[in-house]
Write a protein that holds these residues in place. Sequence first.
Motif, mmCIF file in Angstrom:
data_model
loop_
_atom_site.group_PDB
_atom_site.id
_atom_site.type_symbol
_atom_site.label_atom_id
_atom_site.label_comp_id
_atom_site.label_asym_id
_atom_site.label_seq_id
_atom_site.Cartn_x
_atom_site.Cartn_y
_atom_site.Cartn_z
ATOM 1 N N UNK A 47 -40.562 57.898 3.445
ATOM 2 C CA UNK A 47 -41.186 56.593 3.261
ATOM 3 C C UNK A 47 -41.947 56.565 1.938
ATOM 4 N N UNK A 48 -41.990 55.415 1.305
ATOM 5 C CA UNK A 48 -42.551 55.258 -0.035
ATOM 6 C C UNK A 48 -43.640 54.201 -0.063
ATOM 7 N N UNK A 49 -44.406 54.225 -1.151
ATOM 8 C CA UNK A 49 -45.432 53.205 -1.376
ATOM 9 C C UNK A 49 -45.668 53.077 -2.873
ATOM 10 N N UNK A 50 -46.327 52.006 -3.248
ATOM 11 C CA UNK A 50 -46.895 51.842 -4.581
ATOM 12 C C UNK A 50 -48.392 51.642 -4.418
ATOM 13 N N UNK A 51 -49.144 52.254 -5.308
ATOM 14 C CA UNK A 51 -50.534 51.888 -5.524
ATOM 15 C C UNK A 51 -50.546 51.360 -6.953
ATOM 16 N N UNK A 52 -50.990 50.131 -7.148
ATOM 17 C CA UNK A 52 -50.969 49.506 -8.469
ATOM 18 C C UNK A 52 -52.396 49.130 -8.842
ATOM 19 N N UNK A 53 -52.848 49.662 -9.968
ATOM 20 C CA UNK A 53 -54.211 49.442 -10.453
ATOM 21 C C UNK A 53 -54.150 48.389 -11.562
ATOM 22 N N UNK A 54 -54.935 47.319 -11.416
ATOM 23 C CA UNK A 54 -54.944 46.205 -12.365
ATOM 24 C C UNK A 54 -56.372 45.945 -12.815
ATOM 25 N N UNK A 55 -56.596 45.967 -14.111
ATOM 26 C CA UNK A 55 -57.926 45.704 -14.667
ATOM 27 C C UNK A 55 -57.866 44.410 -15.467
ATOM 28 N N UNK A 56 -58.559 43.372 -14.974
ATOM 29 C CA UNK A 56 -58.574 42.076 -15.655
ATOM 30 C C UNK A 56 -59.471 42.125 -16.885
ATOM 31 N N UNK A 57 -59.097 41.369 -17.898
ATOM 32 C CA UNK A 57 -60.014 41.148 -19.009
ATOM 33 C C UNK A 57 -61.181 40.328 -18.470
ATOM 34 N N UNK A 58 -62.391 40.534 -19.007
ATOM 35 C CA UNK A 58 -63.514 39.707 -18.559
ATOM 36 C C UNK A 58 -63.173 38.223 -18.703
ATOM 37 N N UNK A 59 -63.439 37.457 -17.659
ATOM 38 C CA UNK A 59 -63.132 36.040 -17.645
ATOM 39 C C UNK A 59 -61.739 35.711 -17.135
ATOM 40 N N UNK A 60 -60.899 36.723 -16.905
ATOM 41 C CA UNK A 60 -59.529 36.500 -16.437
ATOM 42 C C UNK A 60 -59.351 36.880 -14.962
ATOM 43 N N UNK A 61 -60.464 37.099 -14.258
ATOM 44 C CA UNK A 61 -60.395 37.556 -12.870
ATOM 45 C C UNK A 61 -59.685 36.544 -11.967
ATOM 46 N N UNK A 62 -59.980 35.257 -12.133
ATOM 47 C CA UNK A 62 -59.337 34.246 -11.290
ATOM 48 C C UNK A 62 -57.852 34.147 -11.594
ATOM 49 N N UNK A 99 -46.009 49.307 0.963
ATOM 50 C CA UNK A 99 -45.226 50.414 1.500
ATOM 51 C C UNK A 99 -43.802 49.963 1.806
ATOM 52 N N UNK A 100 -42.909 50.970 1.841
ATOM 53 C CA UNK A 100 -41.480 50.729 2.005
ATOM 54 C C UNK A 100 -40.881 51.840 2.872
ATOM 55 N N UNK A 101 -39.804 51.556 3.588
ATOM 56 C CA UNK A 101 -39.207 52.594 4.428
ATOM 57 C C UNK A 101 -38.566 53.736 3.640
ATOM 58 N N UNK A 102 -38.167 53.475 2.382
ATOM 59 C CA UNK A 102 -37.522 54.512 1.574
ATOM 60 C C UNK A 102 -37.473 54.059 0.109
#
Length: 155
Positions: A47-62, A99-102
Amino acid sequence: MSDSTSGTYPGNGMSFAPFPNPSPDWSQDDRSHPGFVLNGLDETPGQKAYYIHLEAKPGKEELLQGFLQDINAGVDKEQLTGPWFALRYSKTTFCIFEAFPDAQARHTHDHGPGGQNFLRSEFLHDMLAYPAQLYRLDVLHGKFGVILGQPVKPA
């Protein structure tokens, strides 16, 4: 020091561990995948997964929150993607866990309605402080049958 690197939590002085790539910048942008950087192994069994880290520029959070809603709308159409969570770590730091089955299901997602959002490279450059960090994970163990305190019916 950014909230996303090793240091202390703002306001309480508690330490926290660095993310696997604590100092990303646009020089690490993968030319074959503009707007994000892939980390980790891909074709191991299980079984598989992704963890994705995203950092917004200040003021771009919305704007980033709207992007996450677009992805959610896409993964709702993907039969083999799930569980899927959009998460917020700090004012500008967001994450996705999915997450994913494979590995094949993860590849299907990459080209499906959810994953296609990461092809919007100009949009990613506009709203992100640095390329999205995608970490390929193997799911070793898990609790299934309950999500956010609610029983999950088998498919």
